[in-house]
Design a protein around this motif. Sequence first.
Motif, PDB file in Angstrom:
ATOM      1  N   MET A 150      11.837 -31.784   7.491  1.00  0.00           N
ATOM      2  CA  MET A 150      11.792 -30.326   7.284  1.00  0.00           C
ATOM      3  C   MET A 150      11.342 -30.012   5.863  1.00  0.00           C
ATOM      4  O   MET A 150      11.744 -30.691   4.924  1.00  0.00           O
ATOM      5  N   GLU A 151      10.503 -29.025   5.787  1.00  0.00           N
ATOM      6  CA  GLU A 151      10.082 -28.560   4.468  1.00  0.00           C
ATOM      7  C   GLU A 151      10.282 -27.047   4.405  1.00  0.00           C
ATOM      8  O   GLU A 151       9.903 -26.325   5.338  1.00  0.00           O
ATOM      9  N   LYS A 152      10.883 -26.617   3.326  1.00  0.00           N
ATOM     10  CA  LYS A 152      11.095 -25.169   3.153  1.00  0.00           C
ATOM     11  C   LYS A 152      10.087 -24.656   2.138  1.00  0.00           C
ATOM     12  O   LYS A 152       9.983 -25.205   1.037  1.00  0.00           O
ATOM     13  N   LYS A 153       9.340 -23.626   2.532  1.00  0.00           N
ATOM     14  CA  LYS A 153       8.340 -23.059   1.611  1.00  0.00           C
ATOM     15  C   LYS A 153       8.501 -21.538   1.554  1.00  0.00           C
ATOM     16  O   LYS A 153       8.797 -20.901   2.564  1.00  0.00           O
ATOM     17  N   THR A 154       8.270 -21.002   0.383  1.00  0.00           N
ATOM     18  CA  THR A 154       8.329 -19.538   0.239  1.00  0.00           C
ATOM     19  C   THR A 154       6.958 -18.955   0.595  1.00  0.00           C
ATOM     20  O   THR A 154       5.946 -19.326   0.000  1.00  0.00           O
ATOM     21  N   ILE A 155       6.955 -18.060   1.581  1.00  0.00           N
ATOM     22  CA  ILE A 155       5.705 -17.464   2.063  1.00  0.00           C
ATOM     23  C   ILE A 155       5.330 -16.247   1.226  1.00  0.00           C
ATOM     24  O   ILE A 155       4.168 -15.988   0.941  1.00  0.00           O
ATOM     25  N   PHE A 156       6.340 -15.522   0.817  1.00  0.00           N
ATOM     26  CA  PHE A 156       6.104 -14.241   0.147  1.00  0.00           C
ATOM     27  C   PHE A 156       7.336 -13.959  -0.705  1.00  0.00           C
ATOM     28  O   PHE A 156       8.456 -14.183  -0.253  1.00  0.00           O
ATOM     29  N   THR A 157       7.126 -13.538  -1.909  1.00  0.00           N
ATOM     30  CA  THR A 157       8.269 -13.134  -2.725  1.00  0.00           C
ATOM     31  C   THR A 157       8.162 -11.641  -2.982  1.00  0.00           C
ATOM     32  O   THR A 157       7.158 -11.166  -3.525  1.00  0.00           O
ATOM     33  N   PHE A 158       9.185 -10.953  -2.568  1.00  0.00           N
ATOM     34  CA  PHE A 158       9.176  -9.516  -2.758  1.00  0.00           C
ATOM     35  C   PHE A 158       9.897  -9.184  -4.062  1.00  0.00           C
ATOM     36  O   PHE A 158      11.037  -9.617  -4.280  1.00  0.00           O
ATOM     37  N   SER A 159       9.208  -8.434  -4.905  1.00  0.00           N
ATOM     38  CA  SER A 159       9.783  -8.094  -6.199  1.00  0.00           C
ATOM     39  C   SER A 159      10.069  -6.607  -6.277  1.00  0.00           C
ATOM     40  O   SER A 159       9.169  -5.792  -6.120  1.00  0.00           O
ATOM     41  N   ALA A 160      11.324  -6.263  -6.492  1.00  0.00           N
ATOM     42  CA  ALA A 160      11.685  -4.859  -6.688  1.00  0.00           C
ATOM     43  C   ALA A 160      12.293  -4.687  -8.078  1.00  0.00           C
ATOM     44  O   ALA A 160      13.197  -3.881  -8.284  1.00  0.00           O
ATOM     45  N   LEU A 161      11.786  -5.478  -9.028  1.00  0.00           N
ATOM     46  CA  LEU A 161      12.270  -5.373 -10.397  1.00  0.00           C
ATOM     47  C   LEU A 161      12.006  -3.961 -10.924  1.00  0.00           C
ATOM     48  O   LEU A 161      11.088  -3.327 -10.458  1.00  0.00           O
ATOM     49  N   PRO A 162      12.741  -3.423 -11.845  1.00  0.00           N
ATOM     50  CA  PRO A 162      13.777  -4.111 -12.609  1.00  0.00           C
ATOM     51  C   PRO A 162      15.183  -3.987 -12.008  1.00  0.00           C
ATOM     52  O   PRO A 162      16.102  -4.589 -12.541  1.00  0.00           O
ATOM     53  N   TYR A 163      15.345  -3.233 -10.934  1.00  0.00           N
ATOM     54  CA  TYR A 163      16.721  -2.947 -10.534  1.00  0.00           C
ATOM     55  C   TYR A 163      17.231  -3.792  -9.380  1.00  0.00           C
ATOM     56  O   TYR A 163      18.402  -3.710  -9.036  1.00  0.00           O
ATOM     57  N   ARG A 164      16.349  -4.532  -8.708  1.00  0.00           N
ATOM     58  CA  ARG A 164      16.821  -5.535  -7.751  1.00  0.00           C
ATOM     59  C   ARG A 164      16.115  -6.853  -8.041  1.00  0.00           C
ATOM     60  O   ARG A 164      15.015  -6.856  -8.593  1.00  0.00           O
ATOM     61  N   GLN A 165      16.759  -7.918  -7.683  1.00  0.00           N
ATOM     62  CA  GLN A 165      16.221  -9.229  -8.007  1.00  0.00           C
ATOM     63  C   GLN A 165      15.194  -9.660  -6.962  1.00  0.00           C
ATOM     64  O   GLN A 165      15.131  -9.099  -5.863  1.00  0.00           O
TER      65      GLN A 165
END
Lengths: 318, 307
Positions: free
Chosen positions: A1-16
């Motif tokens: 099994m390999e875990k890969k990040t497909i998309f990173t959602f950024s709602a900075l600065p108030y959510r991580q």
Amino acid sequence: MEKKTIFTFSALPYRQKIPVDGYYFGGQAKSLAIVGSTRGDEYQQIFVCGLLIQALKKLEEAGDFVNDAGVVVIPSASQFSMNVGKRFWPMDNTDINRMFPGYDQGETTQRLANSIFEEVRSYENGIQLASFYLPGEFVPHVRYMNTGYHKSDDGMAFGLQYLMTREPAPIDTTTLNYNWQVFGSNAFSIYAKSTDRIDPKAARRVVAAILRYMRYKGMLKAELKLPAGRETVMIDGADLRKKLSGAGGFVHFNLKVGDYVDEGTVVGQIFDPFTAECLEELKSPCSGQIFYVRSEQVAVAEHELMFSVTPIEQVVVI
Amino acid sequence: MVEDVVRLKLPVSEELAIQKNVITGEKGPGKRICVITGTHGDELEGQYVAWQLARILEEKKAELSGSVEIYPSLNPMGISTIYRGLPGFDLDMNRIFPGSENGSMYEYVARKIVDDIQGADLAVDIHASNIFLREIPQIRINELTADKLVPMASHMNMDLIWVHSAATVLESTLAWSLNSIGTPCLVVEMGVGMRLTKEYGDRLTRGILATMTKMGMLPEYKGTIHQPIISHDGNVGYINANQSGIFMPEAKHAQYLKKGQLVGVIADPLTGEIREELRSPNYGLLFTLREYPVTLAGSLIARVLEV
């Protein structure tokens, strides 16, 4: 099994930052993609993916994948909504599953849908763990839309009780399932009974169904021993017999999804909230099995869908 | 005269009623125009237009031929709860048309609305963008119906007629449903959600009266009517944020911009940094501008009409 990040959602600065991850199994062939939750109340859909990831990991370690078959499971793209208790995208109430195939220069949920779709569109088979637009529970089943692009009736291979087909409405043209089909995948949606409640038994049945499908399609060893499926009944959505409420009030159901009924069986009652007098007995319009029940909502208005029944000539009460 | 379009029982001691105000002219039979608004509960610009029209036409009844039907609230539960969609149903009402006689409650309501409006000589469906974006007064027309509708829209006193491309999903809208059954429907977008812009409301009210004059429902219209720019998708430039943060506008809505001119910045109040500068992709009219400051990557910031 390999875990890969497909998309990173950024709602900075108030959510991580929030990663949308895929779990990859087996070989290099793009055989099957499974997408879990796209809405923030689809807990059961994530739970099914979790159990499936456990099972696929063990099968991979045991060397049960064949023909270079490769599978990706994306448990959730809905964390931004789920973590604040919202079904749809909290900023603008858009539905990710109405944004496919997505657009990489578009609005936030269009971009998210695009990232998911770019990852899964080239897979030969696609399964979405879906939820209905009304609250309630279903008999676990597989469905697909008659888009004109669907390749076969392989849906019988899941061994779930029903394979439901239906004609797509204009609003359906922006769902994952529809676009998967348009882009050439053999796409199905599976309804794993509940949505905002975890039902472990139903979830395990759905995991077994997905594994049966994989074995049937030559992704897993043919001799792999799996729980037996059941005879699948194919049903057109238009043939479901619906019961609409004729009164507004509180509803209580005597029977639950999966129960068998005769024509006229009282499935539930709508009663006056203040006097508790029965305003309407919700009677089954035909003999058959209760396929859907709007069981998660006490207060109902007039002309709401209360339940639907798959018609069966001879009822066998189980 | 106030009439019910559809009325259904709600769970506890209340009814859902979609109502319309029918104003029948005293000058004899004539055409029928329907003015519709309040599909989205957070779009209120049409409330002003409905109110003004009802007042003006009551006074002009003696000069009016035919009838005007004003539907101020297709989604009364949404308007009363500051909610864009259908409360309890959690869907966009403008994605369930034409509805269904045998569908669940709001699908049934949608069907009754379409049945009620069907046959009108003109329907005007007034929207007010959303809480995020401010729009100049405009009419949006699907390219498939442009030949018929653009001439009808040209007297509505709007700044812009935007002929947009066809998309299957839009076949679930009220306007599409009406146009597909031969009832011409114009979609107005103007202002911003949760607010009233009196100037825009007055513009549209005059436009509807002028259009009624063209249709022979009222005597000669004496005011000035603004001639709209007619545009297609290819002339519209989009500016979307690529960073999340707080949008701080620099340009003013409804102004002309130079190519590359700063429209605004995405600011990070936590660090004091500018996360992104957003500039106009072309020389043109800033006809859409973000009103709501909080942005996510992908949030629409502005649309610029190339001129």
